[in-house]
Design a protein around this motif. Structure first.
Motif, mmCIF file in Angstrom:
data_model
loop_
_atom_site.group_PDB
_atom_site.id
_atom_site.type_symbol
_atom_site.label_atom_id
_atom_site.label_comp_id
_atom_site.label_asym_id
_atom_site.label_seq_id
_atom_site.Cartn_x
_atom_site.Cartn_y
_atom_site.Cartn_z
ATOM 1 N N ASP A 1 40.541 43.030 29.778
ATOM 2 C CA ASP A 1 41.598 43.733 30.526
ATOM 3 C C ASP A 1 41.076 44.902 31.356
ATOM 4 N N PHE A 2 39.795 44.911 31.694
ATOM 5 C CA PHE A 2 39.221 46.010 32.476
ATOM 6 C C PHE A 2 39.962 46.200 33.794
ATOM 7 N N PHE A 3 40.168 45.115 34.531
ATOM 8 C CA PHE A 3 40.774 45.235 35.851
ATOM 9 C C PHE A 3 42.273 45.479 35.781
ATOM 10 N N LYS B 1 43.746 47.224 33.507
ATOM 11 C CA LYS B 1 43.919 48.619 33.082
ATOM 12 C C LYS B 1 43.510 49.621 34.156
ATOM 13 N N ASN B 2 42.574 49.236 35.030
ATOM 14 C CA ASN B 2 41.975 50.203 35.955
ATOM 15 C C ASN B 2 42.362 50.039 37.417
ATOM 16 N N TYR B 3 43.119 49.010 37.754
ATOM 17 C CA TYR B 3 43.552 48.787 39.129
ATOM 18 C C TYR B 3 45.058 48.601 39.142
ATOM 19 N N PRO B 4 45.751 49.295 40.046
ATOM 20 C CA PRO B 4 47.213 49.230 40.034
ATOM 21 C C PRO B 4 47.778 47.880 40.472
ATOM 22 N N GLU B 5 47.102 47.186 41.359
ATOM 23 C CA GLU B 5 47.565 45.893 41.851
ATOM 24 C C GLU B 5 46.734 44.772 41.219
ATOM 25 N N PRO B 6 47.360 43.644 40.950
ATOM 26 C CA PRO B 6 46.594 42.516 40.405
ATOM 27 C C PRO B 6 45.545 42.039 41.416
ATOM 28 N N ILE B 7 44.422 41.586 40.899
ATOM 29 C CA ILE B 7 43.346 41.047 41.731
ATOM 30 C C ILE B 7 43.251 39.551 41.453
ATOM 31 N N TYR B 8 43.209 38.775 42.522
ATOM 32 C CA TYR B 8 43.037 37.333 42.405
ATOM 33 C C TYR B 8 41.821 36.921 43.221
ATOM 34 N N GLU B 9 41.001 36.076 42.637
ATOM 35 C CA GLU B 9 39.839 35.541 43.328
ATOM 36 C C GLU B 9 39.708 34.077 42.927
ATOM 37 N N ASN B 10 39.493 33.235 43.909
ATOM 38 C CA ASN B 10 39.406 31.794 43.655
ATOM 39 C C ASN B 10 40.657 31.260 42.964
ATOM 40 N N GLY B 11 41.797 31.894 43.227
ATOM 41 C CA GLY B 11 43.046 31.471 42.606
ATOM 42 C C GLY B 11 43.169 31.848 41.138
ATOM 43 N N ILE B 12 42.263 32.693 40.661
ATOM 44 C CA ILE B 12 42.233 33.106 39.246
ATOM 45 C C ILE B 12 42.559 34.592 39.155
ATOM 46 N N HIS B 13 43.426 34.950 38.235
ATOM 47 C CA HIS B 13 43.732 36.364 38.004
ATOM 48 C C HIS B 13 42.512 37.040 37.372
ATOM 49 N N CYS B 14 41.987 38.010 38.067
ATOM 50 C CA CYS B 14 40.798 38.734 37.594
ATOM 51 C C CYS B 14 41.255 39.844 36.651
ATOM 52 N N ARG B 15 41.045 39.640 35.371
ATOM 53 C CA ARG B 15 41.482 40.600 34.351
ATOM 54 C C ARG B 15 40.311 41.273 33.655
ATOM 55 N N ASP B 16 39.298 40.492 33.341
ATOM 56 C CA ASP B 16 38.208 40.968 32.484
ATOM 57 C C ASP B 16 36.922 41.182 33.280
ATOM 58 N N MET B 17 36.131 42.168 32.855
ATOM 59 C CA MET B 17 34.818 42.366 33.444
ATOM 60 C C MET B 17 33.785 41.672 32.567
ATOM 61 N N ILE B 18 32.995 40.814 33.196
ATOM 62 C CA ILE B 18 31.901 40.136 32.503
ATOM 63 C C ILE B 18 30.654 40.993 32.698
ATOM 64 N N ARG B 19 30.048 41.382 31.606
ATOM 65 C CA ARG B 19 28.819 42.201 31.636
ATOM 66 C C ARG B 19 27.609 41.295 31.520
ATOM 67 N N LEU B 20 26.625 41.521 32.383
ATOM 68 C CA LEU B 20 25.377 40.759 32.353
ATOM 69 C C LEU B 20 24.216 41.746 32.354
ATOM 70 N N SER B 21 23.098 41.353 31.782
ATOM 71 C CA SER B 21 21.922 42.227 31.815
ATOM 72 C C SER B 21 20.664 41.396 31.973
ATOM 73 N N LEU B 22 19.635 42.068 32.452
ATOM 74 C CA LEU B 22 18.334 41.463 32.649
ATOM 75 C C LEU B 22 17.279 42.426 32.131
ATOM 76 N N ASP B 23 16.515 41.989 31.135
ATOM 77 C CA ASP B 23 15.404 42.795 30.648
ATOM 78 C C ASP B 23 14.241 42.642 31.616
ATOM 79 N N LEU B 24 13.720 43.775 32.046
ATOM 80 C CA LEU B 24 12.608 43.754 32.994
ATOM 81 C C LEU B 24 11.321 43.851 32.225
#
Length: 89
Positions: A62-64, A66-89
């Motif tokens: 629910d990151f988006f 909770k933190n954005y007043p208007e709903p965000i849609y991308e590719n026809g999908i409601h963007c609700r959650d932030m996916i975290r990714l990492s790369l060890d260097l």
């Protein structure tokens, strides 16, 4: 480093070059880990980051909503959650 990319303005090739450049710069500057957060609806971004070596490390539910007043849609999908990714260097 905080890098926000608007995928609609860049081709996948340009985006990959930009991400790989950021990885190279981070290595040169002695960083140990890079972290990225992107929306759950960003199918292209998720694929791109994983092709560059990033792995999914978490989800901010629910990151988006909770933190954005208007709903965000991308590719026809409601963007609700932030996916975290990492790369060890």
């Amino acid at each position: 480093m905080n890098l926000h990319l608007w995928i609609c303005y860049f081709s996948q090739i340009q985006m990959k070059k930009l991400v790989l450049h950021a990885i190279s710069q981070a290595r040169e500057e002695g960083f140990h880990t890079l972290e990225i957060g992107t929306g759950n609806a960003g199918i292209g971004q998720l694929g791109l980051y994983q092709k560059c070596g990033f792995r999914i490390t978490g989800i901010d539910f629910d990151f988006f909503t909770k933190n954005y007043p208007e709903p965000i849609y991308e590719n026809g999908i409601h963007c609700r959650d932030m996916i975290r990714l990492s790369l060890d260097l």
